[in-house]
Write a protein that holds these residues in place. Structure first.
Motif, short mmCIF file in Angstrom:
data_model
loop_
_atom_site.label_atom_id
_atom_site.label_comp_id
_atom_site.label_asym_id
_atom_site.label_seq_id
_atom_site.Cartn_x
_atom_site.Cartn_y
_atom_site.Cartn_z
N GLY A 157 0.83 -1.19 0.00
CA GLY A 157 0.00 0.00 0.00
C GLY A 157 0.87 1.25 0.00
N PRO A 158 0.28 2.42 0.23
CA PRO A 158 1.04 3.67 0.14
C PRO A 158 2.21 3.77 1.11
CG PRO A 158 -1.15 4.05 1.07
CD PRO A 158 -1.15 2.67 0.52
N GLY A 159 2.06 3.24 2.34
CA GLY A 159 3.15 3.28 3.30
C GLY A 159 4.32 2.42 2.87
N GLY A 160 4.03 1.19 2.46
CA GLY A 160 5.07 0.28 2.03
C GLY A 160 5.77 0.76 0.77
N GLY A 184 -0.22 -1.73 -4.68
CA GLY A 184 -0.99 -0.50 -4.53
C GLY A 184 -1.94 -0.51 -3.36
N GLY A 185 -2.25 -1.70 -2.83
CA GLY A 185 -3.16 -1.78 -1.69
C GLY A 185 -4.50 -1.16 -1.99
N LEU A 186 -4.99 -0.34 -1.06
CA LEU A 186 -6.30 0.28 -1.24
C LEU A 186 -6.31 1.27 -2.39
CD1 LEU A 186 -7.54 0.85 2.43
CD2 LEU A 186 -8.21 -0.94 0.83
N MET A 187 -5.14 1.80 -2.77
CA MET A 187 -5.08 2.70 -3.92
C MET A 187 -5.48 1.95 -5.20
SD MET A 187 -1.70 5.05 -3.27
CE MET A 187 -0.53 3.68 -3.45
N VAL A 201 -1.87 4.68 -10.61
CA VAL A 201 -1.21 3.84 -9.61
C VAL A 201 -0.26 2.85 -10.27
CG1 VAL A 201 -1.59 2.27 -7.66
CG2 VAL A 201 -3.26 4.07 -8.15
N MET A 202 -0.71 2.23 -11.35
CA MET A 202 0.11 1.23 -12.04
C MET A 202 1.42 1.85 -12.54
SD MET A 202 -1.61 -1.52 -11.64
CE MET A 202 -2.30 -0.82 -10.11
N ARG A 203 1.35 3.10 -12.96
CA ARG A 203 2.56 3.80 -13.43
C ARG A 203 3.62 3.89 -12.34
NH1 ARG A 203 0.90 9.50 -15.70
NH2 ARG A 203 0.46 9.84 -13.49
#
Length: 477
Positions: A157-160, A184-187, A201-203
């Protein structure tokens, strides 16, 4: 600084990028805001007052240097604006799209408090980085020095991912483990495309992979690989799993067919947008088409659910929330967007029970706000005798998330958790009770914002670098 370019808030009104008509956007999952034209971005950035104490910056979890990159945008120095923006934020184009700016930077804008509309900080931030991608200014991750030390990150996710970016740029070997088949997790799977289109996100995922970050996907820690095995492979481990355990409904009929969890519902919708085979969607179990939908909850996840249901062709969409509009935790901007798209909000209401299996009705109890609790918020109280039945073919539970019991789930001895089940971690560094193990984001904070997870990931990455600094680096050949 060119004086003529700034302080335009006295003569130019706030203007967001054009929002697509609600009757059009409610039929697709594309983002609802258009991109700024170059001159409009310059004009709106020029409304910044360049105040001596920038509350926008101090109320941003990342402490982004907002006044300076607004000034650079107003002066047409867009590449410099991008460089400054990305210096403190790993994913500025994502924050520009999904941060609740009305509660953070924009909500504390000095000129708004002076009676002028706030500067459109989020829209300009999005514009700057989208332009940087288009112009090729976003450079590949290319460490100047390769180091032997490796870090295992559990959770993409965003933190990782923010931590992975910082650590890889410093030359460390980084492996990210995640339970899903895409990073991407929840993103990726929680936030709908109308707020954050998935190619954005994939980018970033592709940039990290191209820069040398290894992804081990479809990997459940505790089942496919043990936590101890991950520790044995790496010099440091970062836990960034987020919180995925849904809070449950109570009351008669709460287990009836047709009552579904918000994350299951949103994940099915997002998977469909990727073109995946989603049997639960195709069967109608997680598809709102033609149904009378009732969403229970008042946070941003509830807003995502009601707006997704509209786009799937629901017959009607209602949102029950036990407090009033002023006291709901979700973004007021999201509420307004949902109302424009045809969602009906039923304030001061909560479910008492459910009739039918599959569900046919929600028994709704009316509430009033009573005395304030310890946090200062008024406590909802039931109005006796005011219950009524709300027809429903699908009920979506969006009551928030709780942490999974990681020590038990992973069989980890010595990993201390709080009484809420979150991992105990040192403020700003993420250090846990186990040496060499760090934790960031929602698994530490409880359910929170993407921007806070990014902040935590960047901070913990710096702590990991400091803790491993005694080991010598090896120059890349």
């Amino acid at each position: 600084m060119s004086g003529q370019q700034m302080l335009k808030f006295v003569s130019i009104e706030r203007a967001m990028p054009e929002k697509r008509d609600a009757n059009v956007r409610r039929h697709d999952f594309h983002e609802i805001y258009a991109e700024y034209a170059h001159e409009k971005a310059r004009e709106q950035a020029g409304r910044c007052s360049q105040c001596g104490v920038p509350y926008c910056q101090s109320h941003c979890p990342l402490h982004n240097n907002i006044p300076d990159w607004l000034m650079l945008t107003a002066e047409g120095r867009l590449r410099e604006a991008y460089e400054l923006s990305q210096a403190t934020n790993t994913f500025p184009e994502i924050c520009g799209r999904i941060c609740p700016q009305d509660r953070l930077c924009e909500g504390n804008c000095v000129i708004e408090q002076a009676g002028h509309g706030t500067v459109t900080i989020g829209a300009v931030e999005k514009y700057i980085t989208d332009t940087a991608w288009e112009e090729g200014w976003v450079e590949p991750i290319a460490p100047a020095v390769e180091r032997d030390e490796s870090v295992g990150i559990i959770g993409a996710g965003p933190g990782g991912l923010a931590a992975a970016d910082v650590l890889r740029r410093a030359g460390l070997q980084v492996t990210v483990y995640d339970r899903y088949d895409r990073a991407g997790g929840l993103m990726t799977y929680g936030i709908p495309g109308f707020k954050l289109e998935k190619p954005v996100v994939m980018r970033r995922n592709e940039q990290l992979e191209a820069g040398g970050v290894e992804f081990v996907l479809d990997c459940n820690v505790g089942e496919d690989i043990s936590f101890d095995a991950i520790r044995g492979r790496h010099d440091a481990v970062l836990i960034a799993t987020g919180v995925y355990k849904s809070r449950e409904l109570t009351g008669p009929g709460a287990g009836s067919q047709g009552i579904v969890r918000a994350l299951d519902y949103l994940t099915a919708s997002n998977r469909k947008s990727f073109g995946d085979d989603v049997p639960e969607f195709d069967s109608g179990e997680l598809n709102a088409e033609g149904k009378r939908v009732v969403v229970i909850g008042g946070g941003d996840t509830a807003m995502d659910c009601v707006r997704t249901a509209v786009r799937q062709g629901a017959k009607s969409v209602k949102c029950l929330y036990r407090r009033d509009r002023a006291n709901m935790p979700g973004s007021q901007r999201e509420v307004a967007n949902a109302e424009e798209e045809g969602v009906e909000f039923v304030w001061l209401s909560a479910p008492k029970g459910f009739v039918g299996d599959p569900v046919e009705e929600v028994v709704v109890q009316r509430m009033l706000l009573g005395t304030p609790d310890a946090t200062g918020r008024q406590t909802p109280e039931v109005i006796e005798g005011a219950d009524y039945a709300e027809p429903a073919d699908m009920v979506i539970k969006a009551l928030g998330f709780e942490p999974e019991e990681l020590p038990k789930l992973w069989g980890v001895d010595g990993l201390e958790v709080t009484r809420w089940g979150t991992v105990k971690a040192e403020f700003t560094t993420g250090r846990t009770s186990i040496p060499g193990v760090y934790a960031v984001g929602d698994i530490v904070r409880g359910a929170s914002l993407v921007v806070w997870a990014i902040r935590d990931g960047r901070d913990a990455a710096q702590a990991i670098l400091e803790d491993l600094a005694a080991q010598p680096a090896v120059a890349a050949e």
